[in-house]
Design a protein around this motif. Structure first.
Motif, PDB file in Angstrom:
ATOM      1  N   THR A 183      -2.424  55.486  39.449  1.00  0.00           N
ATOM      2  CA  THR A 183      -1.582  56.460  38.769  1.00  0.00           C
ATOM      3  C   THR A 183      -1.265  57.620  39.711  1.00  0.00           C
ATOM      4  OG1 THR A 183      -3.547  57.540  37.841  1.00  0.00           O
ATOM      5  CG2 THR A 183      -2.421  55.913  36.447  1.00  0.00           C
ATOM      6  N   LEU A 184      -0.138  58.271  39.472  1.00  0.00           N
ATOM      7  CA  LEU A 184       0.312  59.350  40.360  1.00  0.00           C
ATOM      8  C   LEU A 184      -0.692  60.490  40.458  1.00  0.00           C
ATOM      9  CD1 LEU A 184       4.117  59.543  39.497  1.00  0.00           C
ATOM     10  CD2 LEU A 184       3.038  58.562  41.532  1.00  0.00           C
ATOM     11  N   ASP A 185      -1.447  60.723  39.396  1.00  0.00           N
ATOM     12  CA  ASP A 185      -2.444  61.800  39.431  1.00  0.00           C
ATOM     13  C   ASP A 185      -3.751  61.370  40.105  1.00  0.00           C
ATOM     14  OD1 ASP A 185      -3.550  60.131  37.518  1.00  0.00           O
ATOM     15  OD2 ASP A 185      -3.595  61.644  35.934  1.00  0.00           O
ATOM     16  N   GLY A 186      -3.808  60.104  40.565  1.00  0.00           N
ATOM     17  CA  GLY A 186      -4.998  59.607  41.254  1.00  0.00           C
ATOM     18  C   GLY A 186      -6.163  59.305  40.336  1.00  0.00           C
ATOM     19  N   ALA A 187      -5.914  59.278  39.033  1.00  0.00           N
ATOM     20  CA  ALA A 187      -7.013  59.092  38.083  1.00  0.00           C
ATOM     21  C   ALA A 187      -7.479  57.647  37.976  1.00  0.00           C
ATOM     22  CB  ALA A 187      -6.606  59.605  36.700  1.00  0.00           C
ATOM     23  N   VAL A 188      -6.534  56.686  37.950  1.00  0.00           N
ATOM     24  CA  VAL A 188      -6.908  55.303  37.641  1.00  0.00           C
ATOM     25  C   VAL A 188      -6.213  54.316  38.569  1.00  0.00           C
ATOM     26  CG1 VAL A 188      -6.997  53.535  35.829  1.00  0.00           C
ATOM     27  CG2 VAL A 188      -7.088  55.949  35.197  1.00  0.00           C
ATOM     28  N   THR A 189      -6.984  53.378  39.071  1.00  0.00           N
ATOM     29  CA  THR A 189      -6.453  52.221  39.786  1.00  0.00           C
ATOM     30  C   THR A 189      -6.650  51.024  38.866  1.00  0.00           C
ATOM     31  OG1 THR A 189      -6.953  53.120  41.968  1.00  0.00           O
ATOM     32  CG2 THR A 189      -6.695  50.731  41.818  1.00  0.00           C
ATOM     33  N   LEU A 190      -5.601  50.225  38.715  1.00  0.00           N
ATOM     34  CA  LEU A 190      -5.646  49.045  37.852  1.00  0.00           C
ATOM     35  C   LEU A 190      -5.715  47.802  38.730  1.00  0.00           C
ATOM     36  CD1 LEU A 190      -5.458  47.914  34.949  1.00  0.00           C
ATOM     37  CD2 LEU A 190      -2.957  47.886  35.242  1.00  0.00           C
ATOM     38  N   GLU A 191      -6.730  46.969  38.492  1.00  0.00           N
ATOM     39  CA  GLU A 191      -6.912  45.779  39.310  1.00  0.00           C
ATOM     40  C   GLU A 191      -7.171  44.556  38.435  1.00  0.00           C
ATOM     41  OE1 GLU A 191     -10.122  46.616  42.001  1.00  0.00           O
ATOM     42  OE2 GLU A 191      -8.855  47.857  43.270  1.00  0.00           O
ATOM     43  N   PRO A 192      -6.634  43.416  38.864  1.00  0.00           N
ATOM     44  CA  PRO A 192      -7.002  42.171  38.183  1.00  0.00           C
ATOM     45  C   PRO A 192      -8.321  41.662  38.752  1.00  0.00           C
ATOM     46  CG  PRO A 192      -5.452  41.692  39.931  1.00  0.00           C
ATOM     47  CD  PRO A 192      -5.654  43.197  39.923  1.00  0.00           C
ATOM     48  N   VAL A 193      -9.068  40.965  37.947  1.00  0.00           N
ATOM     49  CA  VAL A 193     -10.285  40.327  38.425  1.00  0.00           C
ATOM     50  C   VAL A 193     -10.323  38.944  37.786  1.00  0.00           C
ATOM     51  CG1 VAL A 193     -11.763  41.310  36.630  1.00  0.00           C
ATOM     52  CG2 VAL A 193     -12.776  40.643  38.794  1.00  0.00           C
ATOM     53  N   TYR A 194     -10.841  37.988  38.511  1.00  0.00           N
ATOM     54  CA  TYR A 194     -10.805  36.606  38.038  1.00  0.00           C
ATOM     55  C   TYR A 194     -12.202  36.146  37.650  1.00  0.00           C
ATOM     56  CZ  TYR A 194      -6.076  37.092  39.409  1.00  0.00           C
ATOM     57  OH  TYR A 194      -4.792  37.554  39.489  1.00  0.00           O
ATOM     58  N   CYS A 195     -12.625  36.608  36.498  1.00  0.00           N
ATOM     59  CA  CYS A 195     -13.847  36.290  35.780  1.00  0.00           C
ATOM     60  C   CYS A 195     -14.926  37.335  36.012  1.00  0.00           C
ATOM     61  CB  CYS A 195     -14.402  34.906  36.058  1.00  0.00           C
ATOM     62  SG  CYS A 195     -15.606  34.458  34.772  1.00  0.00           S
ATOM     63  N   LEU A 196     -15.300  37.950  34.914  1.00  0.00           N
ATOM     64  CA  LEU A 196     -16.392  38.919  34.912  1.00  0.00           C
ATOM     65  C   LEU A 196     -17.673  38.302  34.359  1.00  0.00           C
ATOM     66  CD1 LEU A 196     -14.378  42.004  33.648  1.00  0.00           C
ATOM     67  CD2 LEU A 196     -15.464  41.753  35.889  1.00  0.00           C
ATOM     68  N   GLY A 197     -17.596  37.013  33.993  1.00  0.00           N
ATOM     69  CA  GLY A 197     -18.771  36.335  33.452  1.00  0.00           C
ATOM     70  C   GLY A 197     -19.084  36.752  32.023  1.00  0.00           C
TER      71      GLY A 197
END
Length: 159
Positions: free
Chosen positions: A113-127
């Motif tokens: 996000t522009l304010d540096g608060a959140v990065t959104l990432e995909p992950v392929y299985c958290l178990g």
């Protein structure tokens, strides 16, 4: 981690990490994880240092960094929200959750996000398949995530 670090200090700190771990069998992954833990990402300037210290080509180091989704080539936001994209979560509505997250945050996967608060990432299985759809916020796994839950999570991150 202070983002304003000189090139010399970046190299020195990286060399210390590399030298502490290069004795391991197959040291590149532990080194990359330690560097990312130190700086929040794997700086481009560090790849030739790793290559030199491990007697590898820069292409080999770059290939490993880009192959594994866990490594970043830029700093992440203050919070990292990972959404599971594996089949079990997809069958329980994770595509809808991902669309909602992108809309709420105004970003796509691999963005901050522009304010540096959140990065959104995909992950392929958290178990956490039995509790799908799953997410992870700053290393804490969350199960049975729905749009309402996600809205509350995101609202709490912008504070």
């Amino acid at each position: 981690m202070n983002m304003r670090i000189s090139a010399g200090e970046l190299t020195e700190r990286s060399l210390q990490i590399i030298r502490d771990l290069k004795h391991l069998e197959g040291p590149m992954l532990p080194i990359l994880h330690a560097i990312q833990a130190e700086f929040g990402y794997v700086p481009e300037e560090v790849k030739p240092v790793i290559a030199s210290e491990l007697n590898l080509s820069r292409a080999e180091v770059h290939g490993v960094v880009t192959f594994y989704h866990e490594f970043r080539d830029h700093p992440a936001g203050r919070h990292v929200l990972k959404l599971c994209r594996a089949e079990a979560c997809q069958s329980m509505g994770s595509d809808r959750i991902a669309d909602h997250a992108r809309q709420l945050l105004g970003i796509d996967f691999h963005q901050t996000t522009l304010d540096g608060a959140v990065t959104l990432e995909p992950v392929y299985c958290l178990g956490l398949c039995a509790c799908a759809p799953a997410a992870m916020l700053d290393g804490e796994v969350l199960g049975r995530v729905d749009e309402h839950c996600l809205s509350e999570i995101v609202a709490g991150l912008s504070r």
